[in-house]
Design a protein around this motif. Sequence first.
Motif, PDB file in Angstrom:
ATOM      1  N   TRP A 115       0.853  -1.157   0.030  1.00  0.00           N
ATOM      2  CA  TRP A 115      -0.041  -0.157   0.089  1.00  0.00           C
ATOM      3  C   TRP A 115       0.938   1.129   0.011  1.00  0.00           C
ATOM      4  CZ3 TRP A 115      -4.834   0.959  -0.780  1.00  0.00           C
ATOM      5  CH2 TRP A 115      -5.410   2.322  -0.439  1.00  0.00           C
ATOM      6  N   LEU A 122       2.716   1.545  -3.316  1.00  0.00           N
ATOM      7  CA  LEU A 122       1.718   1.822  -4.776  1.00  0.00           C
ATOM      8  C   LEU A 122       0.891   2.960  -4.624  1.00  0.00           C
ATOM      9  CD1 LEU A 122       1.303  -1.976  -5.608  1.00  0.00           C
ATOM     10  CD2 LEU A 122       2.968  -0.157  -6.782  1.00  0.00           C
ATOM     11  N   PHE A 123       0.277   2.889  -3.208  1.00  0.00           N
ATOM     12  CA  PHE A 123      -0.821   3.810  -3.297  1.00  0.00           C
ATOM     13  C   PHE A 123      -0.917   5.211  -2.142  1.00  0.00           C
ATOM     14  CE2 PHE A 123      -2.150  -0.732  -3.961  1.00  0.00           C
ATOM     15  CZ  PHE A 123      -2.623  -0.345  -5.362  1.00  0.00           C
ATOM     16  N   ASP A 124       0.410   5.056  -1.642  1.00  0.00           N
ATOM     17  CA  ASP A 124       0.730   6.133  -0.517  1.00  0.00           C
ATOM     18  C   ASP A 124       2.047   6.758  -0.848  1.00  0.00           C
ATOM     19  OD1 ASP A 124       0.311   8.159   1.386  1.00  0.00           O
ATOM     20  OD2 ASP A 124       0.640   6.605   3.236  1.00  0.00           O
ATOM     21  N   LYS A 125       2.454   7.076  -1.866  1.00  0.00           N
ATOM     22  CA  LYS A 125       3.897   7.278  -2.207  1.00  0.00           C
ATOM     23  C   LYS A 125       4.554   8.667  -1.748  1.00  0.00           C
ATOM     24  CE  LYS A 125       4.093   4.723  -6.533  1.00  0.00           C
ATOM     25  NZ  LYS A 125       4.421   4.875  -7.971  1.00  0.00           N
ATOM     26  N   CYS A 140      -5.357   7.896  -0.752  1.00  0.00           N
ATOM     27  CA  CYS A 140      -5.253   7.577  -1.942  1.00  0.00           C
ATOM     28  C   CYS A 140      -6.396   7.792  -2.716  1.00  0.00           C
ATOM     29  CB  CYS A 140      -4.857   5.993  -2.053  1.00  0.00           C
ATOM     30  SG  CYS A 140      -4.642   5.575  -3.747  1.00  0.00           S
ATOM     31  N   GLN A 200      -5.119   7.825  -8.451  1.00  0.00           N
ATOM     32  CA  GLN A 200      -3.714   7.377  -7.885  1.00  0.00           C
ATOM     33  C   GLN A 200      -3.848   5.773  -7.736  1.00  0.00           C
ATOM     34  OE1 GLN A 200      -2.096   9.374  -4.691  1.00  0.00           O
ATOM     35  NE2 GLN A 200      -0.663   7.655  -4.255  1.00  0.00           N
ATOM     36  N   GLY A 204      -1.759   2.704  -9.111  1.00  0.00           N
ATOM     37  CA  GLY A 204      -1.174   1.691  -8.657  1.00  0.00           C
ATOM     38  C   GLY A 204      -1.871   0.358  -8.813  1.00  0.00           C
ATOM     39  N   CYS A 205      -2.749   0.165  -9.064  1.00  0.00           N
ATOM     40  CA  CYS A 205      -3.696  -1.145  -9.724  1.00  0.00           C
ATOM     41  C   CYS A 205      -2.953  -1.700 -10.735  1.00  0.00           C
ATOM     42  CB  CYS A 205      -4.987  -1.222  -9.582  1.00  0.00           C
ATOM     43  SG  CYS A 205      -5.842  -1.044  -7.998  1.00  0.00           S
ATOM     44  N   GLU A 228       0.227  -0.636 -11.904  1.00  0.00           N
ATOM     45  CA  GLU A 228       1.683  -1.013 -11.632  1.00  0.00           C
ATOM     46  C   GLU A 228       1.653  -2.381 -10.925  1.00  0.00           C
ATOM     47  OE1 GLU A 228       3.971   1.796  -9.427  1.00  0.00           O
ATOM     48  OE2 GLU A 228       2.712   3.458 -10.533  1.00  0.00           O
ATOM     49  N   LEU A 229       0.625  -2.857  -9.955  1.00  0.00           N
ATOM     50  CA  LEU A 229       0.572  -3.893  -9.154  1.00  0.00           C
ATOM     51  C   LEU A 229       0.189  -5.123 -10.280  1.00  0.00           C
ATOM     52  CD1 LEU A 229       0.553  -5.482  -6.402  1.00  0.00           C
ATOM     53  CD2 LEU A 229      -2.036  -4.835  -6.229  1.00  0.00           C
TER      54      LEU A 229
END
Length: 125
Positions: free
Chosen positions: A37, A40-43, A49, A53, A57-58, A60-61
């Motif tokens: 998390w 990917l989602f809280d950079k 998020c 974003q 992130g999804c 990228e995942l």
Amino acid sequence: KGQGQIRLEDFHAETAARLTEFERLLTERYKHPREGWTALFDKDHRRRCPEDQFKVGCKELGYAGDAGRLFKLLTPEKGRKFLTYDDIWLDLNRNLFKTNARDVKSLLKTDRQAVVLDDGSDASA
């Protein structure tokens, strides 16, 4: 069913299936969902998020499902524009959250129900 536990699948099978796949991907790539998390989602470490974003992130995942739909299913209030880690996973690790009797007593000023802490003391006394 019949196991004495309430499961997400019992309430909303679609959310359960999508979340299971999302968690599987996170835990395959990272040790713990929190690590994934954050990566990917809280950079930016804002603890929120937004939907755009989340979709990035999804991707990228490697989440192949509809990330926008997953976002809407996981958002706790209709119309909210962001998700947090705690919206999805409640971290119940007792080592991370220690509560003392004084803190609990201050929360229970008007509620006199008995609350028993981990150390066995009665916080409402």
